[in-house]
Design an enzyme around this catalytic site. Structure first.
Site, short mmCIF file in Angstrom:
data_model
loop_
_atom_site.label_atom_id
_atom_site.label_comp_id
_atom_site.label_asym_id
_atom_site.label_seq_id
_atom_site.Cartn_x
_atom_site.Cartn_y
_atom_site.Cartn_z
N ASP A 23 28.71 8.51 -52.79
CA ASP A 23 29.88 9.06 -53.49
C ASP A 23 29.44 9.96 -54.66
O ASP A 23 29.84 11.10 -54.77
CB ASP A 23 30.76 7.92 -54.03
CG ASP A 23 31.10 6.90 -52.97
OD1 ASP A 23 31.82 7.26 -52.04
OD2 ASP A 23 30.61 5.76 -53.07
N GLU A 290 25.97 9.74 -45.91
CA GLU A 290 26.58 11.07 -45.74
C GLU A 290 25.69 12.19 -46.28
O GLU A 290 25.30 13.10 -45.56
CB GLU A 290 27.95 11.08 -46.46
CG GLU A 290 28.63 12.42 -46.41
CD GLU A 290 30.10 12.38 -46.79
OE1 GLU A 290 30.77 11.36 -46.54
OE2 GLU A 290 30.58 13.39 -47.34
O1 TRH Z 1 23.57 5.98 -50.54
P1 TRH Z 1 24.27 6.15 -49.28
O2 TRH Z 1 24.15 5.07 -48.32
O3 TRH Z 1 25.79 6.42 -49.55
C1 TRH Z 1 26.85 5.94 -48.75
C2 TRH Z 1 27.43 7.04 -47.91
O4 TRH Z 1 27.71 8.20 -48.60
C3 TRH Z 1 28.69 6.56 -47.25
O5 TRH Z 1 29.29 7.61 -46.53
C4 TRH Z 1 29.64 6.05 -48.30
O6 TRH Z 1 30.79 5.63 -47.72
C5 TRH Z 1 28.96 4.92 -49.02
O7 TRH Z 1 27.78 5.39 -49.64
C6 TRH Z 1 29.86 4.30 -50.06
O8 TRH Z 1 23.71 7.47 -48.54
P2 TRH Z 1 23.82 9.03 -48.88
O9 TRH Z 1 25.22 9.51 -48.68
O10 TRH Z 1 22.80 9.69 -48.12
O11 TRH Z 1 23.49 9.13 -50.43
C7 TRH Z 1 22.19 9.01 -50.93
C8 TRH Z 1 21.99 9.99 -52.07
O12 TRH Z 1 20.77 9.71 -52.71
C9 TRH Z 1 21.90 11.43 -51.59
O13 TRH Z 1 22.58 12.28 -52.50
C10 TRH Z 1 20.42 11.73 -51.64
C11 TRH Z 1 20.01 10.91 -52.83
N1 TRH Z 1 18.59 10.57 -52.93
C12 TRH Z 1 17.91 10.92 -54.08
O14 TRH Z 1 18.49 11.56 -54.98
N2 TRH Z 1 16.61 10.57 -54.22
C13 TRH Z 1 15.94 9.88 -53.26
O15 TRH Z 1 14.75 9.58 -53.43
C14 TRH Z 1 16.65 9.53 -52.07
C15 TRH Z 1 15.93 8.79 -50.99
C16 TRH Z 1 17.97 9.89 -51.95
#
Ligand code: TRH
Length: 403
Positions: A23, A290
């Site tokens: 989010d 996402e």
């Molecule tokens: O963290 P998530 O599992 O988030 C989820 C999904 O968005 C889902 O749709 C939602 O309903 C739920 O949360 C509540 O996965 P996502 O969306 O990939 O978010 C991870 C974020 O972290 C993304 O912006 C990339 C970031 N990230 C970093 O900034 N540094 C890192 O080292 C890594 C591995 C990721």
């Protein structure tokens, strides 16, 4: 940059953190883009600054108000402070705006354009709901649903102006790649090593996949950003408790995790802007949720998506809808291989059995991934949002003229 007549000057983005980083990940990315590429004054209202600070380590989670990367970041407090609403108001993922803020919007002579930015889905029904208005039951306000997506009938995806250029520069520059590996404390992997990044939730299929990689003929270097899957990785290598000195982020202190032809390296969770480099540097990326899933698509590399699981299992339909779209222009063998591995990785059963068929079609997947990214890049979410803002303005002017 564009700050044309009819464009908003100010934007409020509201983010209610439900779980994980998705989010806030999407909101933070959108906020930065609107502020830095389109010169809007952006206020990002977040109810969990701890999660925000993981993505933006320069942020101080105890402050109620601060500026980070051109964005005013505000703690979403209850009761909500009295503020003048922006012209463009984005409620992320259907979050409920504070009543006092809604009333303040209604009291503006020129009503803000209120957008409900929805979750990403490849399902067909999204086409019919994108841009739909929802008039407020009692106040002179209309909220519009805005759906990100993969087709022209949706709002598209978040893509920074220079991202694909930076990616291609990285691909074409071995010294930049070498510097990246060095920054991880690793030597540049040898030719022939399969580099995999693995960002995921807990996953019953993990040990089986590791077994297949460990027993395979090709060396595999698997990079695991710290997070929910880490305890399983540690159990696999039987290192739980052995390395009590490891703290979150201390990737350099991790033991060397090896079995057969598999080497695993745990990485610290990096600030959001730096995550892309990991995806660019690897041959296959396992992603989740996402935002990381979208970033893997921009990376132009084959990827495996672990969808965010929902209690009522509706995520299976979402997953299948995306698979149908993504594999439509693949050969039958590649399509079957992708579907097989993704289903396995999402818990349909089997553990690692689908990998060999996937590895066999990687050449085709490589080529397709680059074309897919180019195709998606034609539909840019931030641009579409700002165009929609102007369109609503024109519709309102037309309505006033007609009265
Ligand atoms: O963290 P998530 O599992 O988030 C989820 C999904 O968005 C889902 O749709 C939602 O309903 C739920 O949360 C509540 O996965 P996502 O969306 O990939 O978010 C991870 C974020 O972290 C993304 O912006 C990339 C970031 N990230 C970093 O900034 N540094 C890192 O080292 C890594 C591995 C990721």
């Amino acid at each position: 940059m564009r700050n044309e007549a009819g464009s908003p000057q100010r934007c409020d983005i509201f983010c209610n953190v439900i779980d994980n980083y998705g989010d806030i990940g999407v909101c933070w990315r959108l906020a930065r883009q609107l502020a830095n590429e389109f010169e809007l004054q952006v206020r990002l209202w977040v109810d969990d600054l701890g999660s925000f600070a993981k993505l933006c380590p320069e942020a101080d989670a105890v402050l109620d108000s601060q500026h980070c990367r051109g964005v005013e970041v505000r703690r979403w407090l209850d009761p909500f402070p009295e503020v003048r609403p922006a012209e463009l108001v984005i409620a992320a993922f259907g979050c409920k705006l504070p009543q006092s803020y809604i009333e303040a919007m209604a009291a503006q002579e020129s009503k803000p354009v209120w957008i409900n930015l929805e979750y990403l889905s490849a399902e067909d029904w999204v086409h019919g709901c994108h841009r739909l208005p929802s008039p407020h039951p009692s106040l002179p306000l209309t909220k519009y649903f805005f759906f990100p997506g993969f087709t022209k009938q949706t709002g598209g995806l978040l893509l920074e102006r220079d991202l694909l250029m930076r990616r291609d520069a990285f691909f074409g520059n071995p010294s930049q790649q070498q510097a990246y590996w060095q920054s991880l404390g690793l030597a540049m992997p040898e030719e022939g090593t399969l580099k995999v990044s693995l960002f995921g939730y807990e996953n019953a299929a993990l040990a089986g996949l590791f077994d297949v990689w460990a027993a395979g003929a090709q060396p595999v270097l698997c990079l695991v950003p710290e997070g929910r899957i880490l305890p399983q990785v540690e159990r696999y290598f039987d290192v739980v408790g052995r390395d009590s000195s490891r703290r979150d982020g201390d990737a350099g202190m991790n033991p060397d995790l090896r079995r057969g032809n598999l080497q695993v390296q745990v990485l610290p969770f990096v600030e959001q802007e730096r995550y892309d480099e990991l995806l660019w540097a690897c041959d296959v990326n396992f992603v989740r949720g996402e935002d990381s899933c979208v970033r893997a698509q921009w990376a132009g590399k084959p990827f495996v998506w672990q969808i965010y699981p929902q209690h009522d299992a509706v995520h299976w339909e979402k997953l299948q809808a995306f698979l149908n779209l993504y594999s439509a222009s693949l050969s039958p063998a590649a399509s079957e291989a992708v579907q097989g591995l993704w289903r396995e990785w999402n818990g349909e059963g089997g553990a690692g059995a689908a990998w060999p068929a996937y590895a066999a079609v990687r050449g085709e997947l490589d080529a397709r991934a680059l074309v897919w990214a180019r195709e998606l890049a034609e539909n840019n979410l931030a641009l579409n949002l700002l165009d929609f803002y102007q369109e609503v303005g024109r519709m309102r002017a037309f309505e006033i003229e007609g009265q």
